[in-house]
Design a protein around this motif. Sequence first.
Motif, PDB file in Angstrom:
ATOM      1  N   PHE A  19      35.055  -1.800 -12.677  1.00  0.00           N
ATOM      2  CA  PHE A  19      34.370  -2.285 -11.480  1.00  0.00           C
ATOM      3  C   PHE A  19      34.019  -3.769 -11.613  1.00  0.00           C
ATOM      4  O   PHE A  19      33.498  -4.211 -12.625  1.00  0.00           O
ATOM      5  CB  PHE A  19      33.102  -1.473 -11.213  1.00  0.00           C
ATOM      6  CG  PHE A  19      33.404  -0.036 -10.881  1.00  0.00           C
ATOM      7  CD1 PHE A  19      33.687   0.330  -9.577  1.00  0.00           C
ATOM      8  CD2 PHE A  19      33.438   0.933 -11.864  1.00  0.00           C
ATOM      9  CE1 PHE A  19      33.990   1.648  -9.259  1.00  0.00           C
ATOM     10  CE2 PHE A  19      33.735   2.250 -11.567  1.00  0.00           C
ATOM     11  CZ  PHE A  19      34.016   2.613 -10.265  1.00  0.00           C
ATOM     12  N   SER A  20      34.281  -4.506 -10.543  1.00  0.00           N
ATOM     13  CA  SER A  20      34.033  -5.951 -10.517  1.00  0.00           C
ATOM     14  C   SER A  20      32.537  -6.253 -10.482  1.00  0.00           C
ATOM     15  O   SER A  20      31.715  -5.404 -10.111  1.00  0.00           O
ATOM     16  CB  SER A  20      34.692  -6.568  -9.285  1.00  0.00           C
ATOM     17  OG  SER A  20      33.991  -6.166  -8.110  1.00  0.00           O
ATOM     18  N   ASP A  21      32.209  -7.479 -10.826  1.00  0.00           N
ATOM     19  CA  ASP A  21      30.820  -7.930 -10.708  1.00  0.00           C
ATOM     20  C   ASP A  21      30.324  -7.777  -9.273  1.00  0.00           C
ATOM     21  O   ASP A  21      29.185  -7.378  -9.043  1.00  0.00           O
ATOM     22  CB  ASP A  21      30.685  -9.399 -11.130  1.00  0.00           C
ATOM     23  CG  ASP A  21      30.817  -9.608 -12.632  1.00  0.00           C
ATOM     24  OD1 ASP A  21      30.954  -8.619 -13.387  1.00  0.00           O
ATOM     25  OD2 ASP A  21      30.793 -10.781 -13.053  1.00  0.00           O
ATOM     26  N   GLU A  22      31.190  -8.084  -8.313  1.00  0.00           N
ATOM     27  CA  GLU A  22      30.789  -7.979  -6.900  1.00  0.00           C
ATOM     28  C   GLU A  22      30.454  -6.536  -6.525  1.00  0.00           C
ATOM     29  O   GLU A  22      29.490  -6.286  -5.798  1.00  0.00           O
ATOM     30  CB  GLU A  22      31.892  -8.526  -5.991  1.00  0.00           C
ATOM     31  CG  GLU A  22      32.095 -10.022  -6.105  1.00  0.00           C
ATOM     32  CD  GLU A  22      33.031 -10.441  -7.248  1.00  0.00           C
ATOM     33  OE1 GLU A  22      33.222 -11.655  -7.427  1.00  0.00           O
ATOM     34  OE2 GLU A  22      33.581  -9.564  -7.956  1.00  0.00           O
ATOM     35  N   PHE A  23      31.241  -5.577  -7.019  1.00  0.00           N
ATOM     36  CA  PHE A  23      30.950  -4.168  -6.758  1.00  0.00           C
ATOM     37  C   PHE A  23      29.578  -3.814  -7.321  1.00  0.00           C
ATOM     38  O   PHE A  23      28.767  -3.168  -6.648  1.00  0.00           O
ATOM     39  CB  PHE A  23      32.031  -3.262  -7.372  1.00  0.00           C
ATOM     40  CG  PHE A  23      31.818  -1.811  -7.086  1.00  0.00           C
ATOM     41  CD1 PHE A  23      32.426  -1.206  -5.997  1.00  0.00           C
ATOM     42  CD2 PHE A  23      31.007  -1.032  -7.907  1.00  0.00           C
ATOM     43  CE1 PHE A  23      32.226   0.136  -5.726  1.00  0.00           C
ATOM     44  CE2 PHE A  23      30.808   0.318  -7.642  1.00  0.00           C
ATOM     45  CZ  PHE A  23      31.416   0.901  -6.546  1.00  0.00           C
ATOM     46  N   VAL A  24      29.320  -4.226  -8.549  1.00  0.00           N
ATOM     47  CA  VAL A  24      28.047  -3.917  -9.202  1.00  0.00           C
ATOM     48  C   VAL A  24      26.882  -4.551  -8.441  1.00  0.00           C
ATOM     49  O   VAL A  24      25.855  -3.898  -8.215  1.00  0.00           O
ATOM     50  CB  VAL A  24      28.070  -4.358 -10.685  1.00  0.00           C
ATOM     51  CG1 VAL A  24      26.705  -4.157 -11.332  1.00  0.00           C
ATOM     52  CG2 VAL A  24      29.155  -3.606 -11.453  1.00  0.00           C
ATOM     53  N   ILE A  25      27.035  -5.787  -8.016  1.00  0.00           N
ATOM     54  CA  ILE A  25      25.987  -6.449  -7.234  1.00  0.00           C
ATOM     55  C   ILE A  25      25.697  -5.657  -5.956  1.00  0.00           C
ATOM     56  O   ILE A  25      24.535  -5.415  -5.616  1.00  0.00           O
ATOM     57  CB  ILE A  25      26.387  -7.901  -6.902  1.00  0.00           C
ATOM     58  CG1 ILE A  25      26.389  -8.751  -8.177  1.00  0.00           C
ATOM     59  CG2 ILE A  25      25.450  -8.509  -5.844  1.00  0.00           C
ATOM     60  CD1 ILE A  25      27.082 -10.105  -8.020  1.00  0.00           C
ATOM     61  N   CYS A  26      26.737  -5.240  -5.265  1.00  0.00           N
ATOM     62  CA  CYS A  26      26.556  -4.474  -4.021  1.00  0.00           C
ATOM     63  C   CYS A  26      25.903  -3.127  -4.294  1.00  0.00           C
ATOM     64  O   CYS A  26      25.043  -2.683  -3.526  1.00  0.00           O
ATOM     65  CB  CYS A  26      27.893  -4.301  -3.312  1.00  0.00           C
ATOM     66  SG  CYS A  26      28.572  -5.851  -2.671  1.00  0.00           S
ATOM     67  N   LYS A 120      33.693 -11.184  -2.285  1.00  0.00           N
ATOM     68  CA  LYS A 120      34.840 -11.861  -2.899  1.00  0.00           C
ATOM     69  C   LYS A 120      35.459 -12.889  -1.956  1.00  0.00           C
ATOM     70  O   LYS A 120      35.959 -13.916  -2.400  1.00  0.00           O
ATOM     71  CB  LYS A 120      35.910 -10.842  -3.295  1.00  0.00           C
ATOM     72  CG  LYS A 120      35.553 -10.046  -4.529  1.00  0.00           C
ATOM     73  CD  LYS A 120      36.651  -9.060  -4.859  1.00  0.00           C
ATOM     74  CE  LYS A 120      36.355  -8.323  -6.145  1.00  0.00           C
ATOM     75  NZ  LYS A 120      37.410  -7.365  -6.481  1.00  0.00           N
ATOM     76  N   ASN A 121      35.428 -12.605  -0.659  1.00  0.00           N
ATOM     77  CA  ASN A 121      36.093 -13.476   0.314  1.00  0.00           C
ATOM     78  C   ASN A 121      35.184 -14.486   0.989  1.00  0.00           C
ATOM     79  O   ASN A 121      35.675 -15.406   1.647  1.00  0.00           O
ATOM     80  CB  ASN A 121      36.794 -12.619   1.374  1.00  0.00           C
ATOM     81  CG  ASN A 121      37.909 -11.804   0.766  1.00  0.00           C
ATOM     82  OD1 ASN A 121      38.686 -12.319  -0.034  1.00  0.00           O
ATOM     83  ND2 ASN A 121      37.978 -10.534   1.115  1.00  0.00           N
ATOM     84  N   ASP A 122      33.870 -14.323   0.857  1.00  0.00           N
ATOM     85  CA  ASP A 122      32.935 -15.252   1.496  1.00  0.00           C
ATOM     86  C   ASP A 122      31.744 -15.460   0.583  1.00  0.00           C
ATOM     87  O   ASP A 122      30.640 -14.999   0.860  1.00  0.00           O
ATOM     88  CB  ASP A 122      32.482 -14.717   2.852  1.00  0.00           C
ATOM     89  CG  ASP A 122      31.601 -15.708   3.613  1.00  0.00           C
ATOM     90  OD1 ASP A 122      31.480 -16.869   3.172  1.00  0.00           O
ATOM     91  OD2 ASP A 122      31.024 -15.319   4.638  1.00  0.00           O
ATOM     92  N   SER A 123      31.961 -16.147  -0.502  1.00  0.00           N
ATOM     93  CA  SER A 123      30.907 -16.336  -1.492  1.00  0.00           C
ATOM     94  C   SER A 123      29.791 -17.269  -1.012  1.00  0.00           C
ATOM     95  O   SER A 123      28.745 -17.356  -1.632  1.00  0.00           O
ATOM     96  CB  SER A 123      31.498 -16.864  -2.793  1.00  0.00           C
ATOM     97  OG  SER A 123      32.126 -18.107  -2.577  1.00  0.00           O
ATOM     98  N   GLU A 124      30.006 -17.951   0.108  1.00  0.00           N
ATOM     99  CA  GLU A 124      28.982 -18.852   0.636  1.00  0.00           C
ATOM    100  C   GLU A 124      27.843 -18.112   1.344  1.00  0.00           C
ATOM    101  O   GLU A 124      26.760 -18.656   1.506  1.00  0.00           O
ATOM    102  CB  GLU A 124      29.606 -19.857   1.606  1.00  0.00           C
ATOM    103  CG  GLU A 124      30.494 -20.871   0.919  1.00  0.00           C
ATOM    104  CD  GLU A 124      31.025 -21.910   1.895  1.00  0.00           C
ATOM    105  OE1 GLU A 124      30.263 -22.313   2.793  1.00  0.00           O
ATOM    106  OE2 GLU A 124      32.198 -22.283   1.755  1.00  0.00           O
TER     107      GLU A 124
END
Length: 135
Positions: A19-26, A120-124
């Motif tokens: 699992f990606s960092d982004e998945f874990v954050i979510c 992942k697609n909109d880190s801003e």
Amino acid sequence: MIYDDIKALVAENNRSKEFSDEFVICLIWKETNFNSEARNSKTSATGLMQMTIGAVDMVNKNTPAGVHFEHAEMTDAAKAIQCGTYYLDIAKNRLGGVDVSFGTGKGYTKSITVCEDCLKNDSEHPMVALHKIHM
């Protein structure tokens, strides 16, 4: 905690190979809104990743020698992320998936994976992606 704190903690402590960092954050946002002191009054679920006593025990039985966690440590953000991300891999590979193992039923991960893609697609604009999880 704020997003930048969680992002840094996850980058340092994600032990998942799946699992990606982004998945874990979510997932952390969905479970606790980044509250490392979160506790479920009906279960033993504690900390950022809402680890139960049974889940911590399972991690301890399935991780490399020298890796050990105590349920009481789950309010420590770094340890909760380490233990929780080990658990995610166990859940995916041995327990029938994250949907089943988190006890929330079919479809639990759908909003998390949508959020992951958004991060992942909109880190801003990370909070926009995270707030959609609770809609």
